[in-house]
Scaffold this active site. Structure first.
Site, PDB file in Angstrom:
ATOM      1  N   ASN A  10       2.090 -20.710 -25.556  1.00 16.34           N
ATOM      2  CA  ASN A  10       3.210 -21.590 -25.895  1.00 16.34           C
ATOM      3  C   ASN A  10       4.148 -21.005 -26.950  1.00 16.34           C
ATOM      4  OD1 ASN A  10       1.435 -21.850 -28.012  1.00 16.34           O
ATOM      5  ND2 ASN A  10       1.569 -24.067 -28.152  1.00 16.34           N
ATOM      6  N   CYS A  11       3.920 -19.764 -27.356  1.00 15.61           N
ATOM      7  CA  CYS A  11       4.786 -19.083 -28.325  1.00 15.61           C
ATOM      8  C   CYS A  11       6.094 -18.681 -27.634  1.00 15.61           C
ATOM      9  CB  CYS A  11       4.058 -17.852 -28.860  1.00 15.61           C
ATOM     10  SG  CYS A  11       5.079 -16.762 -29.865  1.00 15.61           S
TER      11      CYS A  11
END
Length: 114
Positions: A10-11
């Site tokens: 999710n970065c």
């Protein structure tokens, strides 16, 4: 050697890197720090190739939330690796291991091998 992207799914920087690589027609294996941990041998190689100051992300939320004594204890390769091993989110992302053996840290396609 395969192209490996290390990071957290999710970065935003990891997402951008994976999209960029895909757009270049490059397939990469993804290694999720959260699910698979940080391989100690790989961390050693990243620090050897790029320096602990580059690999350790001191601008991120995880670093800022660490106790001041822990932050102050990071003074060299060994102490930085210990913190990064314990707190995977303190590693600047993505870390990419290229088939050539080159290691890059962060989303910097202008510096990536063609």
């Amino acid at each position: 050697m395969d192209l490996i992207v290390y990071g957290i799914p999710n970065c935003d920087s990891v997402k951008k890197a994976r999209t960029w690589l895909s757009e270049q027609g490059l397939s990469a294996t993804f290694h999720d720090f959260k699910k698979q941990g940080v391989p100690a041998a790989a961390l050693d190689a990243w620090v050897a190739a790029c320096g602990w100051e580059t690999v350790l992300n001191r601008k991120g939320t995880t670093w800022r939330k660490l106790d001041a004594a822990v932050q102050a204890s990071v003074t060299d390769d060994a102490s930085a690796k210990a913190v990064m091993q314990e707190h995977a989110s303190t590693i600047k992302r993505p870390v990419i291991a290229w088939p050539s053996g080159q290691i890059t840290v962060g989303f910097t396609p202008e510096q990536w091998p063609a």
